[in-house]
Design a protein around this motif. Structure first.
Motif, short mmCIF file in Angstrom:
data_model
loop_
_atom_site.label_atom_id
_atom_site.label_comp_id
_atom_site.label_asym_id
_atom_site.label_seq_id
_atom_site.Cartn_x
_atom_site.Cartn_y
_atom_site.Cartn_z
N VAL A 23 60.23 34.21 80.92
CA VAL A 23 60.62 35.61 80.88
C VAL A 23 59.49 36.44 81.49
CG1 VAL A 23 61.20 37.55 79.36
CG2 VAL A 23 62.00 35.25 78.82
N TYR A 24 59.85 37.41 82.37
CA TYR A 24 58.87 38.23 83.07
C TYR A 24 59.01 39.70 82.71
CZ TYR A 24 57.79 34.33 86.26
OH TYR A 24 57.39 33.13 86.81
N PRO A 25 58.39 40.16 81.63
CA PRO A 25 58.43 41.60 81.31
C PRO A 25 57.51 42.38 82.25
CG PRO A 25 57.02 40.46 79.75
CD PRO A 25 57.62 39.40 80.62
N THR A 26 57.76 43.67 82.37
CA THR A 26 56.92 44.52 83.23
C THR A 26 56.35 45.71 82.47
OG1 THR A 26 58.91 45.69 83.97
CG2 THR A 26 58.14 43.87 85.35
N SER A 27 56.52 45.77 81.17
CA SER A 27 55.96 46.88 80.39
C SER A 27 55.74 46.43 78.95
CB SER A 27 56.91 48.08 80.41
OG SER A 27 58.08 47.79 79.68
N THR A 28 54.91 47.18 78.24
CA THR A 28 54.68 46.91 76.82
C THR A 28 55.98 47.02 76.04
OG1 THR A 28 52.40 47.73 76.94
CG2 THR A 28 53.44 47.73 74.77
N GLU A 29 56.80 48.01 76.38
CA GLU A 29 58.06 48.21 75.67
C GLU A 29 58.99 47.01 75.84
OE1 GLU A 29 56.54 50.44 77.61
OE2 GLU A 29 55.84 51.67 75.92
N GLN A 30 59.01 46.43 77.05
CA GLN A 30 59.85 45.25 77.26
C GLN A 30 59.33 44.06 76.45
OE1 GLN A 30 60.25 44.48 81.47
NE2 GLN A 30 62.03 45.82 81.65
N VAL A 31 58.02 43.88 76.40
CA VAL A 31 57.46 42.81 75.58
C VAL A 31 57.87 43.00 74.13
CG1 VAL A 31 55.34 41.73 74.73
CG2 VAL A 31 55.50 42.42 77.13
N SER A 32 57.81 44.24 73.66
CA SER A 32 58.19 44.55 72.28
C SER A 32 59.64 44.19 72.00
CB SER A 32 57.95 46.03 72.00
OG SER A 32 58.45 46.39 70.73
N ARG A 33 60.53 44.54 72.91
CA ARG A 33 61.95 44.26 72.70
C ARG A 33 62.23 42.77 72.75
NH1 ARG A 33 65.49 48.29 76.35
NH2 ARG A 33 67.14 47.31 75.12
N VAL A 34 61.51 42.04 73.63
CA VAL A 34 61.68 40.58 73.69
C VAL A 34 61.24 39.95 72.37
CG1 VAL A 34 60.80 38.46 74.76
CG2 VAL A 34 61.47 40.39 76.20
N LEU A 35 60.10 40.37 71.84
CA LEU A 35 59.61 39.77 70.60
C LEU A 35 60.48 40.14 69.40
CD1 LEU A 35 55.71 39.78 70.81
CD2 LEU A 35 57.33 37.97 71.33
N VAL B 45 56.58 33.86 77.80
CA VAL B 45 56.53 35.26 78.22
C VAL B 45 55.36 35.41 79.20
CG1 VAL B 45 56.18 37.64 77.50
CG2 VAL B 45 57.60 36.13 76.12
N ASP B 46 55.68 35.52 80.47
CA ASP B 46 54.69 35.62 81.54
C ASP B 46 54.43 37.10 81.83
OD1 ASP B 46 53.37 35.78 84.04
OD2 ASP B 46 54.17 33.83 84.64
N THR B 47 53.21 37.55 81.53
CA THR B 47 52.88 38.98 81.69
C THR B 47 52.14 39.27 82.99
OG1 THR B 47 50.82 38.64 80.45
CG2 THR B 47 52.76 39.33 79.19
N SER B 48 52.16 38.35 83.93
CA SER B 48 51.36 38.50 85.16
C SER B 48 51.85 39.64 86.04
CB SER B 48 51.37 37.19 85.96
OG SER B 48 52.68 36.84 86.35
N ARG B 49 53.08 40.10 85.86
CA ARG B 49 53.58 41.21 86.68
C ARG B 49 53.17 42.58 86.14
NH1 ARG B 49 59.69 38.91 88.12
NH2 ARG B 49 58.95 36.94 89.07
N MET B 50 52.55 42.59 84.99
CA MET B 50 52.00 43.84 84.44
C MET B 50 50.57 43.94 84.95
SD MET B 50 53.61 43.36 80.62
CE MET B 50 52.84 44.83 79.95
N ASN B 51 50.41 44.36 86.19
CA ASN B 51 49.13 44.21 86.89
C ASN B 51 48.57 45.50 87.46
OD1 ASN B 51 50.96 44.61 88.93
ND2 ASN B 51 50.70 42.59 89.87
N LYS B 52 48.74 46.60 86.75
CA LYS B 52 48.25 47.90 87.24
C LYS B 52 46.91 48.26 86.59
CE LYS B 52 52.77 50.05 88.08
NZ LYS B 52 53.62 48.96 87.63
N VAL B 53 46.00 48.81 87.41
CA VAL B 53 44.80 49.46 86.89
C VAL B 53 45.22 50.89 86.57
CG1 VAL B 53 42.44 50.20 87.40
CG2 VAL B 53 43.27 48.00 88.27
N LEU B 54 45.25 51.24 85.29
CA LEU B 54 45.83 52.50 84.85
C LEU B 54 44.85 53.67 84.93
CD1 LEU B 54 47.76 51.14 81.72
CD2 LEU B 54 48.66 51.57 84.02
N GLN C 200 46.34 47.03 82.71
CA GLN C 200 47.40 46.21 82.14
C GLN C 200 46.91 44.77 82.07
OE1 GLN C 200 50.84 47.20 84.72
NE2 GLN C 200 51.81 48.01 82.87
N CYS C 201 47.62 43.98 81.29
CA CYS C 201 47.16 42.62 80.98
C CYS C 201 47.14 41.68 82.16
CB CYS C 201 48.04 42.04 79.87
SG CYS C 201 49.80 42.07 80.26
N GLY C 202 47.96 41.94 83.19
CA GLY C 202 48.06 41.01 84.31
C GLY C 202 47.10 41.30 85.45
#
Length: 532
Positions: A106-118, A150-159, A171-173
């Motif tokens: 599974v490839y989430p792209t936000s914290t909210e998506q990770v939350s909904r998956v879990l 749950v692969d978080t590598s697509r969450m790859n932004k320097v905020l 972000q974690c990725g």
């Protein structure tokens, strides 16, 4: 005698055994019913012993769960190449067994998506393995239950880059090397430098370290705050951005090194540092490992703070010479690589004078330092190319299908010489070849064993023997790679059953269904009879 004063004990002795057992079971069940979570999941004690738990129960058929996960907008894949990529790498020594590989990625792209998956996975009891760069080598991300990754590598932004505060929000990725590219215009750098493919969340999960750790520390010294998603989907932030706080428990450090067993880190605030205004690289060669480690201890006591202090044994230098990874052949003896930096060239020159005097006292065979940026890169590239050099040498000189078993042991600096000397003696008396590369500044070393597939079991015995030697010498089974599933028995040997019980208590408090990275770090299933 009034009935109410009759003693209970004689009554109990008068009851048949079967009735007593039934009564006890009823009372235990009644007591459990009044406790949430029940006692068989969360015993009324400060630690949780493995035998006090019931086996976890997991969803076996994900056919009804996956459409719901896909419905929140995350990509879900199940191709064989994707599954293989998420269950092994070139250094896998304990791959998932048949029936343990994950069913979906599974490839989430936000914290909210990770939350909904879990939230979905926790409700349906689906095992979840967090995944970032996939470069860890102790089975940290290897699935043991047939769930999802749950692969978080697509969450790859320097905020945010807060250059005046010397911290960044990522972000974690985010890859640490890519982060350094973004920091370059600010004259800043991220201190922790593990393997080139390392991502922030994986580095946090294993408390990664690296070459620069002697100056900048491991991840535990560089993470200010994390945003994490707990097993039930709750989103928590462990603290704000100030460098110091006394506000409550240090939850940030609780997540650093937890290997995804307590939550999935989705964002982090990490420290950054000014790049040295002036820097040089020094390569010093010694007649023995003892001379080299004495030098390191004296350097620290002198007040010099090198950015890096790396030790290569004679076998490792031989591999470098073999592959011509240096401009000219080096003496095949224990060798130290230093990075010396400062606010200007004068400070660096003064440090070099002190360093040269110390190495001379310890019978250095050679002392070479870089005079410009190009020479710095040339000299330190020998250390950076160590992995490629040992791979080239072992495949050419031992076997094309040779395997390498990296180790990761750390001991107090005063014990390093003794431990490395013992290991070299064992290797000479064994059928194996080995090289040693050490982050000598913090007593962390990697003694890599080369073995053929049919020698695997014997190689593992040698690795276990080395780890036990490290622990006996006040050391640790892992300085920077983590426990995963391959070093669980050594964690108990190192810390003791009660300390593991305390960790298990924390795990059960945050993840009572045991869905997050099951079976990693320590056992969570009383039916788990495996070493790995």
């Amino acid at each position: 005698m009034p009935w109410k004063k009759l003693p209970i004990k004689p009554l109990a002795y008068g009851l048949p055994g079967s009735i007593l057992v039934a009564l006890g079971a009823y009372k235990y069940g009644q007591y459990n019913a009044l406790h949430n979570p029940p006692l068989n999941m969360f015993p009324n004690s400060s630690t949780t012993k493995l035998k006090s738990l019931q086996p976890p129960k997991y969803c076996r058929d994900l056919s009804s769960v996956i459409p719901e996960i896909a419905g929140i907008g995350v990509e879900v894949v199940s191709s064989k190449p994707e599954i293989e990529h998420h269950t092994s790498n070139d250094f896998t020594t304990h791959p998932p067994k048949h029936g343990e590989v994950p069913q979906y990625i599974v490839y989430p792209t936000s914290t909210e998506q990770v939350s909904r998956v879990l939230k979905i996975c926790n409700r349906e009891l689906v095992p979840v393995v967090p995944f970032s760069g996939g470069s860890s080598i102790e089975g940290n991300f290897h699935s043991t239950r047939r769930g999802i990754v749950v692969d978080t590598s697509r969450m790859n932004k320097v905020l945010a880059i807060n250059d005046d505060d010397l911290d960044v929000v990522v972000q974690c990725g985010v890859n640490w090397q890519r982060l350094n590219e973004d920091l370059e215009p600010y004259g800043l750098m991220f201190g922790t430098d593990c393997g080139p493919s390392g991502l922030i969340s994986g580095m946090i999960a294993t408390n990664a370290s690296g070459v620069n750790a002697s100056r900048y520390g491991a991840m535990t010294a560089n993470v200010i705050s994390v945003t994490a998603v707990l097993a039930d989907g709750t989103i928590v932030k462990t603290r704000q951005r100030p460098r110091k706080t006394s506000a409550g428990y240090n939850l940030t450090s609780l997540f650093v090194g937890s290997e995804g067993t307590l939550g999935i880190v989705t964002e982090a605030v990490v420290k950054v540092y000014p790049k040295p205004k002036s820097e040089t690289v020094v390569v010093v060669q010694f007649p023995s490992i003892s001379h080299a480690t004495k030098t390191v201890a004296q350097v620290f006591r002198s007040g010099i703070q090198p950015s890096a202090i790396e030790l290569l044994d004679a076998n490792m230098v031989h591999c470098l010479n073999y592959g011509k990874y240096t401009n000219k052949p080096m003496l095949e003896v224990p060798t130290l690589f230093f990075k010396i930096g400062g606010i200007n060239g004068t400070v660096v020159k003064e440090s070099l004078k002190i360093l040269q005097a110390i190495t001379k006292q310890n019978e250095a065979a050679s002392f070479q330092f870089a005079k410009n940026k190009q020479e710095q890169e040339e000299l330190f590239s020998a250390r950076k190319n160590a992995l490629y050099a040992m791979t080239d040498w072992s495949r050419s000189e031992i076997d094309q299908d040779i395997r390498m078993w990296p180790t990761d042991i750390a001991v107090p600096l005063s014990k390093l010489s003794h431990v490395l000397t013992m290991i070299n003696t064992w290797i000479k008396d064994s059928p194996f070849k080995s090289t040693i590369v050490a982050h000598a500044g913090d007593g962390n070393f990697h003694a890599s064993i080369f073995y053929r597939p049919e020698q695997r079991d014997e190689a593992e015995k040698m690795v276990n023997k080395m780890v036990e030697l490290g622990i006996v010498n006040d050391g640790t089974a892992t300085g920077e790679h983590g426990i995963g599933n391959s070093k669980r028995k050594f964690l108990e040997l190192e810390l003791g059953e009660d300390t593991i019980g305390m960790m298990r208590k924390i795990k059960m408090a945050l993840d009572p269904n045991r869905i997050l990275n099951p079976d990693k770090v320590f056992k969570i299933d009383p039916n788990d009879e495996g070493l790995h």
